[in-house]
Design an enzyme around this catalytic site. Structure first.
Site, PDB file in Angstrom:
ATOM      1  N   GLY A  46       8.003  -3.714   3.543  1.00 31.56           N
ATOM      2  CA  GLY A  46       7.376  -2.310   4.034  1.00 31.56           C
ATOM      3  C   GLY A  46       6.519  -1.919   2.792  1.00 31.56           C
ATOM      4  CG  ASP A  47       6.454   2.128   1.723  1.00 34.15           C
ATOM      5  OD1 ASP A  47       7.294   1.903   2.296  1.00 34.15           O
ATOM      6  OD2 ASP A  47       5.848   3.114   1.336  1.00 34.15           O
ATOM      7  CD  GLU A  48      12.025   0.311   1.110  1.00 37.77           C
ATOM      8  OE1 GLU A  48      12.712  -0.768   0.560  1.00 37.77           O
ATOM      9  OE2 GLU A  48      12.598   1.045   1.283  1.00 37.77           O
ATOM     10  CB  ILE A  80       3.091   3.135  -1.633  1.00 36.83           C
ATOM     11  CG1 ILE A  80       3.390   1.768  -2.131  1.00 36.83           C
ATOM     12  CG2 ILE A  80       1.845   3.670  -1.540  1.00 36.83           C
ATOM     13  CD1 ILE A  80       2.320   0.572  -1.658  1.00 36.83           C
TER      14      ILE A  80
END
Length: 352
Positions: free
Chosen positions: A266-268, A225
Site C-alpha cells: 500500500g502506502d507503507e 503517506i
C-alpha cells in the site's frame, strides 16, 4: 666309386666322393667295405658357425646317415654313408632372426614416432577438449574455447564443439539473466523498485544477527503517506502510483548507502538503518526525508503535488529484540506521529 672299391684304390675312392661332398648340406661322406671298415671319407670344412649347436642340429635333423650300397654283379661290395650338415639351415635361421629383429627394431622406432605424433597431434587436443568440458561442467566457464590442433578432423570437431559452447554460453547467460530477474521480482516491489516485505523481513533478521555479534544498535523506520487515500480518490490510481514512485525515489535518495529502503505494501514504507553510534543520526535521516518530501513533484495529470510522511522509529535492542517487537513498536510510533501531525494541520513536521 664302384671300380675304385673293386681295385681297392682308395685315392680314386676319395676323388670320387668329392662330387658328393661338393653338394651344400653334406657334412660327411664315408665309403665302407662290407665289414664296416672305412675305405675313404670326406668331411665338410666347418666355418664360423661350427659349434655344439651345429652338432646338435645335425643330430636332430639327420640322426642317421643316408646309405647307398655299392654292388658288383648283384654282390654288395661296400656302402656309401652320407651325413647331413645344418650349417646352411642355421645360416638361414640366423639371417631370418637378424631380419626379424631388425624389423622389430624398426617397428618399435616407428611405433614410438607414431605414438609421439599421436600424443602431440591427437591425444593432446582431445585432452584440451576434456579440460574445457570439465571447466564448463564444474565452473560454468562457458567462455573457454578449444584451440586449433592442425589436424583437419580434430579441428572440425573442435569447431563444432566451440559452436556448441557458444550456444551454451548464450543459453546460460539468458537463463542467468532470467533467474536474476525472477529473484529480483521475488524480493522487490514491481512499481517502485524498492525491496518488498520478503526482503524487508530477511534484511531485518540479518541486521539483528549482525547486532548480536557486534553489539551495535540499529534503527527501523516505518513510514506511511499522509492522506494517500484522498490522492487516489481525487486524482485517480495513476496519480496515486506516481506518488508512490516519487516517495520511493526520494526515500532512496535521502538515506545512506548502507541503509535499505522497502515498500511494505500500500502506502507503507520501511527503512533499516545501518548501525550508528548516536540516536542523533536517526534524527538527521528523518529530517533529510522530511525535506525531500516537502518538494513538490509533477503528477501525470499535469498538476503539482507534494506529500508528507508519518514516521515511526524502533531502535534495537532498546525497543525490542525480535523483528515482530521492532515492527510493532515502529508501527505504534508511526500512528502516534500521524495523529499528532493531522492534529497540528499542514504545518506539522516529522519527528524522531
Amino acid at each position: 666309386v664302384e671300380p675304385a672299391v673293386v681295385f681297392d684304390d682308395r685315392q680314386a675312392i676319395a676323388d670320387g666322393i668329392l662330387s658328393v661332398g661338393a653338394v651344400r648340406g653334406v657334412d660327411c661322406v664315408e665309403v665302407r667295405d662290407p665289414a664296416g671298415r672305412v675305405l675313404a671319407n670326406w668331411k665338410h670344412p666347418h666355418g664360423d658357425l661350427h659349434s655344439r649347436i651345429e652338432d646338435w642340429a645335425n643330430q636332430q635333423i639327420w640322426p642317421k646317415p643316408a646309405v647307398a650300397p655299392i654292388r658288383r654283379n648283384e654282390t654288395v661290395i661296400g656302402r656309401v654313408e652320407v651325413y647331413g650338415n645344418s650349417e646352411g639351415i642355421l645360416r638361414y635361421a640366423l639371417s631370418g632372426l637378424i631380419i626379424a629383429l631388425s624389423c622389430l627394431g624398426l617397428t618399435v622406432i616407428a611405433t614410438r614416432i607414431l605414438a609421439r605424433r599421436l600424443q602431440q597431434d591427437v591425444i593432446r587436443p582431445l585432452d584440451h577438449v576434456a579440460e574445457v568440458a570439465h571447466a564448463v561442467r564444474s565452473d560454468r566457464a562457458f567462455e573457454k574455447r578449444v584451440p586449433s590442433s592442425g589436424i583437419a578432423e580434430i579441428d572440425r570437431f573442435g569447431r563444432d564443439f566451440n559452436a556448441l559452447l557458444a550456444e551454451l554460453q548464450g543459453w546460460h547467460a539468458g537463463l542467468t539473466s532470467e533467474n536474476a530477474e525472477l529473484a529480483r521480482r521475488a524480493t522487490h516491489d514491481a512499481l517502485t523498485g524498492l525491496g518488498n516485505r520478503v526482503l524487508f523481513e530477511q534484511t531485518l533478521a540479518d541486521a539483528i544477527g549482525d547486532s548480536v555479534r557486534t553489539g551495535q544498535s540499529f534503527a527501523l523506520l516505518y513510514f506511511d503517506i499522509d492522506l494517500f487515500k484522498q490522492v487516489n480518490d481525487r486524482h485517480g490510481h495513476e496519480c496515486g502510483d506516481a506518488v508512490l514512485i516519487a516517495v520511493a525515489d526520494r526515500l532512496r535518495q535521502s538515506i545512506r548507502q548502507a541503509d535499505h529502503a522497502f515498500r511494505l505494501g500500500g502506502d507503507e514504507f520501511g527503512v533499516v538503518l545501518a548501525p550508528f553510534g548516536d540516536r542523533a543520526c536517526v534524527q538527521q535521516v528523518l529530517e533529510r526525508i522530511d525535506r525531500a518530501m516537502a518538494r513538490p513533484w509533477r503528477l501525470p495529470t499535469g498538476g503539482d503535488a507534494s506529500s508528507t510522511l508519518s514516521a515511526g522509529v524502533a531502535v534495537y535492542p532498546d525497543d525490542g529484540i525480535s523483528p515482530q517487537d521492532l515492527l510493532r513498536r515502529a508501527d505504534a510510533d508511526m500512528y502516534e506521529h500521524k495523529k499528532a501531525r493531522l492534529a497540528a494541520g499542514p504545518k506539522g513536521k516529522n519527528h524522531a
